[in-house]
Design an enzyme around this catalytic site. Structure first.
Site, PDB file in Angstrom:
ATOM      1  N   GLN A 100      31.394  44.759  32.617  1.00 20.83           N
ATOM      2  CA  GLN A 100      31.194  44.354  34.041  1.00 20.83           C
ATOM      3  C   GLN A 100      32.391  44.377  35.054  1.00 20.83           C
ATOM      4  OE1 GLN A 100      29.061  40.119  33.786  1.00 20.83           O
ATOM      5  NE2 GLN A 100      30.308  40.401  31.848  1.00 20.83           N
ATOM      6  N   VAL A 102      35.042  46.405  37.033  1.00 22.83           N
ATOM      7  CA  VAL A 102      35.044  47.483  37.849  1.00 22.83           C
ATOM      8  C   VAL A 102      36.715  48.006  38.045  1.00 22.83           C
ATOM      9  CG1 VAL A 102      33.254  46.662  39.236  1.00 22.83           C
ATOM     10  CG2 VAL A 102      35.385  46.031  40.026  1.00 22.83           C
ATOM     11  N   HIS A 118      28.975  47.485  36.728  1.00 21.44           N
ATOM     12  CA  HIS A 118      29.005  46.951  37.870  1.00 21.44           C
ATOM     13  C   HIS A 118      29.884  48.091  38.887  1.00 21.44           C
ATOM     14  CE1 HIS A 118      28.436  42.517  36.574  1.00 21.44           C
ATOM     15  NE2 HIS A 118      27.250  43.471  36.814  1.00 21.44           N
ATOM     16  N   CYS A 129      25.505  59.887  53.643  1.00 23.46           N
ATOM     17  CA  CYS A 129      25.256  61.106  52.845  1.00 23.46           C
ATOM     18  C   CYS A 129      25.538  61.047  51.731  1.00 23.46           C
ATOM     19  CB  CYS A 129      26.103  62.495  53.517  1.00 23.46           C
ATOM     20  SG  CYS A 129      27.848  62.362  53.343  1.00 23.46           S
ATOM     21  N   CYS A 147      30.841  63.001  57.862  1.00 26.64           N
ATOM     22  CA  CYS A 147      29.631  63.192  58.509  1.00 26.64           C
ATOM     23  C   CYS A 147      29.326  61.890  59.562  1.00 26.64           C
ATOM     24  CB  CYS A 147      28.201  62.827  57.514  1.00 26.64           C
ATOM     25  SG  CYS A 147      27.983  61.112  57.083  1.00 26.64           S
ATOM     26  N   THR A 185      33.827  36.785  29.198  1.00 27.86           N
ATOM     27  CA  THR A 185      32.809  36.863  30.258  1.00 27.86           C
ATOM     28  C   THR A 185      32.342  35.517  30.385  1.00 27.86           C
ATOM     29  OG1 THR A 185      30.912  37.670  31.449  1.00 27.86           O
ATOM     30  CG2 THR A 185      30.814  37.803  29.078  1.00 27.86           C
ATOM     31  N   SER A 186      32.017  34.820  31.487  1.00 28.04           N
ATOM     32  CA  SER A 186      31.708  33.543  31.765  1.00 28.04           C
ATOM     33  C   SER A 186      30.085  33.534  31.526  1.00 28.04           C
ATOM     34  CB  SER A 186      32.020  33.151  33.083  1.00 28.04           C
ATOM     35  OG  SER A 186      31.518  33.860  33.861  1.00 28.04           O
ATOM     36  N   ASN A 210      36.361  33.974  23.650  1.00 30.40           N
ATOM     37  CA  ASN A 210      36.799  33.346  24.862  1.00 30.40           C
ATOM     38  C   ASN A 210      37.563  32.121  24.690  1.00 30.40           C
ATOM     39  OD1 ASN A 210      36.632  32.173  27.667  1.00 30.40           O
ATOM     40  ND2 ASN A 210      34.665  33.228  28.014  1.00 30.40           N
ATOM     41  N   GLU A 212      37.625  29.757  26.577  1.00 30.04           N
ATOM     42  CA  GLU A 212      36.678  28.560  26.761  1.00 30.04           C
ATOM     43  C   GLU A 212      35.348  28.870  26.634  1.00 30.04           C
ATOM     44  OE1 GLU A 212      39.187  28.015  30.886  1.00 30.04           O
ATOM     45  OE2 GLU A 212      37.092  28.002  30.912  1.00 30.04           O
TER      46      GLU A 212
HETATM   47  C1  BV8 Z   1      20.557  41.841  40.927  1.00 30.61           C
HETATM   48  C2  BV8 Z   1      31.089  43.880  41.382  1.00 30.61           C
HETATM   49  C3  BV8 Z   1      18.471  41.666  41.672  1.00 30.61           C
HETATM   50  C4  BV8 Z   1      31.672  43.866  42.474  1.00 30.61           C
HETATM   51  C5  BV8 Z   1      29.874  41.933  40.362  1.00 30.61           C
HETATM   52  C6  BV8 Z   1      21.112  34.114  44.354  1.00 30.61           C
HETATM   53  C7  BV8 Z   1      21.753  35.095  45.433  1.00 30.61           C
HETATM   54  C8  BV8 Z   1      21.767  36.365  45.086  1.00 30.61           C
HETATM   55  C9  BV8 Z   1      21.819  36.973  43.806  1.00 30.61           C
HETATM   56  C10 BV8 Z   1      21.438  36.017  42.826  1.00 30.61           C
HETATM   57  C11 BV8 Z   1      21.197  34.859  42.928  1.00 30.61           C
HETATM   58  N1  BV8 Z   1      20.951  34.032  41.857  1.00 30.61           N
HETATM   59  C12 BV8 Z   1      21.031  34.982  40.963  1.00 30.61           C
HETATM   60  C13 BV8 Z   1      21.271  36.131  41.471  1.00 30.61           C
HETATM   61  C14 BV8 Z   1      21.375  37.413  40.868  1.00 30.61           C
HETATM   62  C15 BV8 Z   1      23.056  37.678  40.869  1.00 30.61           C
HETATM   63  C16 BV8 Z   1      23.794  36.685  39.928  1.00 30.61           C
HETATM   64  O1  BV8 Z   1      23.517  36.705  38.625  1.00 30.61           O
HETATM   65  N2  BV8 Z   1      24.358  35.839  40.661  1.00 30.61           N
HETATM   66  C17 BV8 Z   1      24.963  34.734  39.708  1.00 30.61           C
HETATM   67  C18 BV8 Z   1      26.279  34.329  40.350  1.00 30.61           C
HETATM   68  C19 BV8 Z   1      24.333  33.426  39.610  1.00 30.61           C
HETATM   69  N3  BV8 Z   1      23.123  38.996  40.256  1.00 30.61           N
HETATM   70  C20 BV8 Z   1      23.089  40.126  41.157  1.00 30.61           C
HETATM   71  O2  BV8 Z   1      22.727  40.087  42.139  1.00 30.61           O
HETATM   72  C21 BV8 Z   1      22.771  41.515  40.567  1.00 30.61           C
HETATM   73  N4  BV8 Z   1      21.762  42.098  40.932  1.00 30.61           N
HETATM   74  O3  BV8 Z   1      20.504  40.745  40.360  1.00 30.61           O
HETATM   75  O4  BV8 Z   1      19.854  42.444  41.636  1.00 30.61           O
HETATM   76  C22 BV8 Z   1      17.343  42.605  42.276  1.00 30.61           C
HETATM   77  C23 BV8 Z   1      16.194  42.512  41.641  1.00 30.61           C
HETATM   78  C24 BV8 Z   1      15.173  43.350  42.193  1.00 30.61           C
HETATM   79  C25 BV8 Z   1      15.786  44.085  43.385  1.00 30.61           C
HETATM   80  C26 BV8 Z   1      17.013  43.820  44.303  1.00 30.61           C
HETATM   81  C27 BV8 Z   1      17.905  43.205  43.485  1.00 30.61           C
HETATM   82  C28 BV8 Z   1      24.271  41.991  40.608  1.00 30.61           C
HETATM   83  C29 BV8 Z   1      25.337  41.527  39.954  1.00 30.61           C
HETATM   84  C30 BV8 Z   1      26.547  42.430  40.107  1.00 30.61           C
HETATM   85  C31 BV8 Z   1      27.398  41.615  40.955  1.00 30.61           C
HETATM   86  N5  BV8 Z   1      28.888  42.443  41.007  1.00 30.61           N
HETATM   87  N6  BV8 Z   1      31.164  42.889  40.617  1.00 30.61           N
HETATM   88  C32 BV8 Z   1      33.080  43.385  42.677  1.00 30.61           C
HETATM   89  O5  BV8 Z   1      33.547  43.140  41.564  1.00 30.61           O
HETATM   90  O6  BV8 Z   1      33.685  43.218  43.739  1.00 30.61           O
HETATM   91  S1  BV8 Z   1      30.050  40.549  39.578  1.00 30.61           S
HETATM   92  C33 BV8 Z   1      31.464  40.017  38.905  1.00 30.61           C
HETATM   93  O7  BV8 Z   1      31.193  38.991  38.125  1.00 30.61           O
HETATM   94  C34 BV8 Z   1      32.156  41.026  38.240  1.00 30.61           C
HETATM   95  O8  BV8 Z   1      31.640  42.087  37.843  1.00 30.61           O
HETATM   96  C35 BV8 Z   1      32.456  40.205  36.940  1.00 30.61           C
HETATM   97  O9  BV8 Z   1      32.793  41.057  35.998  1.00 30.61           O
HETATM   98  C36 BV8 Z   1      31.137  39.583  36.921  1.00 30.61           C
HETATM   99  C37 BV8 Z   1      31.214  38.610  35.854  1.00 30.61           C
HETATM  100  O10 BV8 Z   1      32.148  37.772  35.988  1.00 30.61           O
HETATM  101  P1  BV8 Z   1      33.034  37.555  34.503  1.00 30.61           P
HETATM  102  O11 BV8 Z   1      33.148  38.994  34.224  1.00 30.61           O
HETATM  103  O12 BV8 Z   1      32.179  36.831  33.392  1.00 30.61           O
HETATM  104  O13 BV8 Z   1      34.250  37.114  35.042  1.00 30.61           O
HETATM  105  P2  BV8 Z   1      34.503  35.212  35.227  1.00 30.61           P
HETATM  106  O14 BV8 Z   1      35.652  35.104  36.092  1.00 30.61           O
HETATM  107  O15 BV8 Z   1      33.411  34.720  35.665  1.00 30.61           O
HETATM  108  O16 BV8 Z   1      34.836  34.883  33.818  1.00 30.61           O
HETATM  109  C38 BV8 Z   1      36.005  35.100  32.936  1.00 30.61           C
HETATM  110  C39 BV8 Z   1      35.874  34.872  31.729  1.00 30.61           C
HETATM  111  O17 BV8 Z   1      36.942  35.037  31.095  1.00 30.61           O
HETATM  112  C40 BV8 Z   1      35.798  33.122  31.673  1.00 30.61           C
HETATM  113  O18 BV8 Z   1      34.997  32.867  30.945  1.00 30.61           O
HETATM  114  C41 BV8 Z   1      37.313  32.910  31.077  1.00 30.61           C
HETATM  115  O19 BV8 Z   1      37.364  31.918  30.261  1.00 30.61           O
HETATM  116  C42 BV8 Z   1      37.658  34.208  30.131  1.00 30.61           C
HETATM  117  N7  BV8 Z   1      39.050  34.200  29.919  1.00 30.61           N
HETATM  118  C43 BV8 Z   1      39.956  34.108  30.802  1.00 30.61           C
HETATM  119  N8  BV8 Z   1      41.190  34.615  30.307  1.00 30.61           N
HETATM  120  C44 BV8 Z   1      40.684  35.528  29.257  1.00 30.61           C
HETATM  121  C45 BV8 Z   1      39.357  35.086  28.897  1.00 30.61           C
HETATM  122  N9  BV8 Z   1      38.654  35.793  27.908  1.00 30.61           N
HETATM  123  C46 BV8 Z   1      39.268  36.497  27.056  1.00 30.61           C
HETATM  124  N10 BV8 Z   1      40.681  36.691  26.901  1.00 30.61           N
HETATM  125  C47 BV8 Z   1      41.484  36.171  28.042  1.00 30.61           C
HETATM  126  N11 BV8 Z   1      42.844  36.136  28.154  1.00 30.61           N
HETATM  127 ZN    ZN Z   2      28.608  61.089  55.023  1.00 32.30          ZN
END
Ligand code: BV8
Ligand code: ZN
Length: 242
Positions: A100, A102, A118, A129, A147, A185-186, A210, A212
């Site tokens: 996930q 980027v 992602h 374009c 463009c 990942t959370s 993880n 947590e």
């Molecule tokens: C889609 C790119 C649908 C950008 C990212 C309400 C409104 C709008 C949308 C939604 C909604 N409800 C649900 C949705 C769908 C939405 C969604 O799931 N929302 C969630 C928040 C509820 N999903 C989408 O919108 C997706 N598209 O569903 O399209 C659709 C269908 C039909 C037609 C049209 C559309 C698109 C989702 C992609 C979003 N883009 N990133 C950018 O990065 O700027 S998501 C972003 O979160 C990152 O990619 C990231 O990777 C991802 C997930 O988070 P995590 O990676 O898990 O990171 P997080 O901080 O949360 O957790 C870290 C974890 O690591 C923790 O557990 C921690 O304990 C652990 N950790 C910490 N240290 C360590 C560790 N683990 C191991 N070792 C360590 N040392």
């Molecule tokens: Zn262009």
């Protein structure tokens, strides 16, 4: 560090393995996670920035955020967790890394079998374009294509569809996996967070790594509490030991 016989047996027998990663695997490289205590969503809110609407409304602010993250990510390097996952790639008949993230750190660690669900923060493209730019030319605060179109980061924003080919491949891999590791990942962002569930339902041995617990922890086969940069190298070392 000790691993369960179940996990080691499952990995030794496995022909097809899938690893799903999130921001946690880059935490030890110094990249802040999204939702953790130092999470970057803290200062900014996801819905304020990582959406098409907010980009169209305030492109300068969104680009400022992405440039801040690009600078931060270009000054960090892969950590032992990334390297261990790269090593796993050649240990199984079939291996896929579904990320996930980027930040491009898996690719920089040498992973080839990567499905970057992602997108990639270091790529950008023109919204008119479709022309790709590695380093978009900024003019009066905004990157403009030759463009005239506005250039955006090549990442999937909330509400945007994932690349159909990538997500199909990811679900196909999850369905066929004998072992599925969900690392750093959370497991809240869909559709990526449903991959471990699909793997479990299809009979894979599913393990979460993880520091947590997450919403998925209780329904998976194992939860290994620890940092990916520590657990993953230990796991690979254990697998290589006869
Ligand atoms: C889609 C790119 C649908 C950008 C990212 C309400 C409104 C709008 C949308 C939604 C909604 N409800 C649900 C949705 C769908 C939405 C969604 O799931 N929302 C969630 C928040 C509820 N999903 C989408 O919108 C997706 N598209 O569903 O399209 C659709 C269908 C039909 C037609 C049209 C559309 C698109 C989702 C992609 C979003 N883009 N990133 C950018 O990065 O700027 S998501 C972003 O979160 C990152 O990619 C990231 O990777 C991802 C997930 O988070 P995590 O990676 O898990 O990171 P997080 O901080 O949360 O957790 C870290 C974890 O690591 C923790 O557990 C921690 O304990 C652990 N950790 C910490 N240290 C360590 C560790 N683990 C191991 N070792 C360590 N040392
Ligand atoms: Zn262009």
């Amino acid at each position: 560090m000790e691993f369960s016989d179940d996990l080691i047996e499952a990995l030794k027998m496995a022909k097809r393995v899938v690893v799903l990663t999130g921001a946690g695997v880059s935490a030890e490289s110094g990249v802040p996670t999204f939702r953790g205590p130092d999470g970057i969503w803290k200062k900014f809110k996801a819905e304020d920035l990582a959406t098409l609407d907010s980009f169209m409304a305030r492109p300068e602010l969104v680009w400022e955020w992405y440039n801040w993250r690009r600078d931060l990510m270009s000054n960090v390097k892969p950590n032992p967790g990334h390297m261990a996952i790269t090593e796993m790639e050649v240990m199984f008949l079939s291996f896929w890394l579904v990320t996930q993230n980027v930040d491009g750190l898996h690719q920089r660690a040498g992973s080839k079998k990567v499905l970057p669900l992602h997108g990639n923060i270091f790529d950008s493209y023109c919204m008119e374009c479709g022309k790709y730019y590695a380093d978009p030319p900024f003019k009066d605060g905004l990157p403009r294509c030759s463009c005239g179109g506005l250039i955006r980061p090549d990442v999937v924003w909330f509400g945007e569809q994932l690349d159909p080919e990538l997500i199909t491949k990811a679900f196909d891999a999850a369905e066929k996996a004998q072992v599925f590791l969900s690392v750093g990942t959370s497991a809240v962002v869909m559709p990526a967070a449903s991959l471990p569930v699909v793997a479990k339902r299809s009979g894979a041995y599913v393990v979460e790594i993880n520091p947590e617990r997450t919403e998925l922890s209780d329904m998976l086969d194992e939860f290994i509490e620890g940092k990916s940069g520590e657990v993953m190298p230990e796991l690979v070392k254990r697998l290589k030991a006869k």
